[in-house]
Motif scaffolding. Sequence first.
Motif, PDB file in Angstrom:
ATOM      1  N   CYS A  66      -9.625  -5.262   3.154  1.00 29.24           N
ATOM      2  CA  CYS A  66      -8.875  -5.233   1.796  1.00 29.24           C
ATOM      3  C   CYS A  66      -7.637  -6.282   1.766  1.00 29.24           C
ATOM      4  O   CYS A  66      -8.637  -6.794   0.272  1.00 29.24           O
ATOM      5  N   GLU A 119      -5.488  -0.377  -1.608  1.00 24.70           N
ATOM      6  CA  GLU A 119      -6.003   0.728  -1.147  1.00 24.70           C
ATOM      7  C   GLU A 119      -6.503   1.183   0.622  1.00 24.70           C
ATOM      8  O   GLU A 119      -7.072   0.986   1.504  1.00 24.70           O
ATOM      9  N   SER A 151       0.412  -1.110  -0.530  1.00 21.77           N
ATOM     10  CA  SER A 151      -0.065  -0.200   0.340  1.00 21.77           C
ATOM     11  C   SER A 151       0.362   1.511   0.020  1.00 21.77           C
ATOM     12  O   SER A 151       2.026   1.611   0.576  1.00 21.77           O
ATOM     13  N   GLN A 176      -1.410  -3.890  -5.534  1.00 18.90           N
ATOM     14  CA  GLN A 176      -1.334  -2.690  -4.321  1.00 18.90           C
ATOM     15  C   GLN A 176      -2.993  -2.366  -3.643  1.00 18.90           C
ATOM     16  O   GLN A 176      -4.350  -2.784  -4.912  1.00 18.90           O
TER      17      GLN A 176
END
Length: 536
Positions: A92, A79, A50, A77
């Motif tokens: 996530c 969030e 992240s 990636q």
Amino acid sequence: MIKKKKVVIGFIGTQLDSGRGSGRWEKWRPTVALTQHEDIVIDRIDLLYSGQHEPLLAQLEKDIADTSPETKLRSHQLEIKDPWDFEDVYGCLFDFARSYPFDTDKEEYWVHITTGTHVAQICLFLMTEASYLPGKLLQTSPPRRQTKANFGEMTIIDLDLSRYDQIAQRFSREQEEGVAFLKSGIATRNARFNTMIDEIERVAIKSKAAILLMGPTGAGKSFLARRIFELKKARHRLEGKFVEVNCATLRGDGAGSTLFGHIKGSFTGAMSDRPGLLRTAHKGLLFLDEIGELGLDEQAMLLKAVEEKRFFPVGGDHEVQSDFQLVAGTNRDLGKEVAAGRFREDLYARINLWSYELPGLSGRVEDIAPNIDYLLSQYSAENGQMVRFNKEAKDSYMEFATSAQAVWAGNFRDLSASVTRMATLADAGRINDQNVGEEIKRLQRLWSHAHEGDGGNHELDLHDYLDAEQVAQLDLFDAVQLQAVLAVCLRSKNMSEAGRKLFAVSRSAKANPNDADRLKKYLNKFGLQWDALHRD
């Protein structure tokens, strides 16, 4: 057999994996070190991160290509707004796992728990344990001594505990202890009851959903509810109190006030605020015995409280909260109550996820002996005097207790009262033939009075079940026997229970008794069907 590709899933180590210049090769970097083991080839690394770490990712991709050209690096990636917020990180990761194209037939997954924040490592562990990440845990560590080979050590952890005999045996013993606790250490012998308690133990430990205990009065619903609470409390599944209420005692405005509380002045007599039992049970267990007696309004309020953990007190404009575990008890057939419009279908569906029917004592004759032993030991502990049966007296009592004559109308309450009376009247702590004989007569009188209120077993009119010609052709012997059999059938919830009562003695001599089949054949002789006997 197809050799599976090895895939590692883990977080980038923003500190451990970093390094610049040639000096970076002299330090242990967990992600790069995965590819430095000569005997293990990693086919792919899925690296989670992240924030902005593209330069580090580029450096890692280059270094991994140098050490292991066969290894492909993919970055993902996430969030994550706060890497130290459990809910944020887990959410996530959950979204990542749902969208990831797992192919367990072709790929073997290792979940790397060495890098990332402690929160991230914990979440990876939980996701793997719950099989959202279908793999094994991978723990890496630096070399014990500084050497030129800085790839360190790798440990694979398989969370399938069944592979570890000692751990599996510990869990097995713990479950056995939990089952014994629910049964108060009584060595019950009824197979159906034991199977039911086994499942209740697992449900009590793992689930927070409502539990519905069904069965006749005196079958032990209240006792079992309290034991469920004590078991959950001992395993740290609950923090609050055990709160019990018999819904048959709740009437009118008092019902809603008792359960949900009220606001001062909400009705005549409401002189002050009252929290109510649902709030008293916050973080604990609420046992609503005879839940079928609740009014429809209270049922609607209870449904909201169970589903949303919040509700309005009587007369209140603001919702209050209470997170409680619900155990409900009933001696009614709630399915029939729903059909009759006396019980809400949506509430029944909500509390019927885990439902168990506790058999009456006459349906568990195998358990009479161990329960007598338990009751006597309990009496002895409470009164400071050891009490036992003479052999002849016990044989006589057991012969009666397991026969069709013993209807056990009050189930275990009747048995408890019976044992208490004999123990109290026993001289020098020995229950003799005279004590047993008097107790049998007392029980017969008690049960005969109870039957008089129901119209009596022997008052059955066979014309209600057979046509006039059939009745006329019956010998007195057959007629009396059929009346007795029908009386037992009408007092029983199903054919198996009735069969166990009627054949309690002879069934013990059979390896595989089929009581229901014997009863069915007997009824067929007269053209009778079980379902017809229990028509509404």
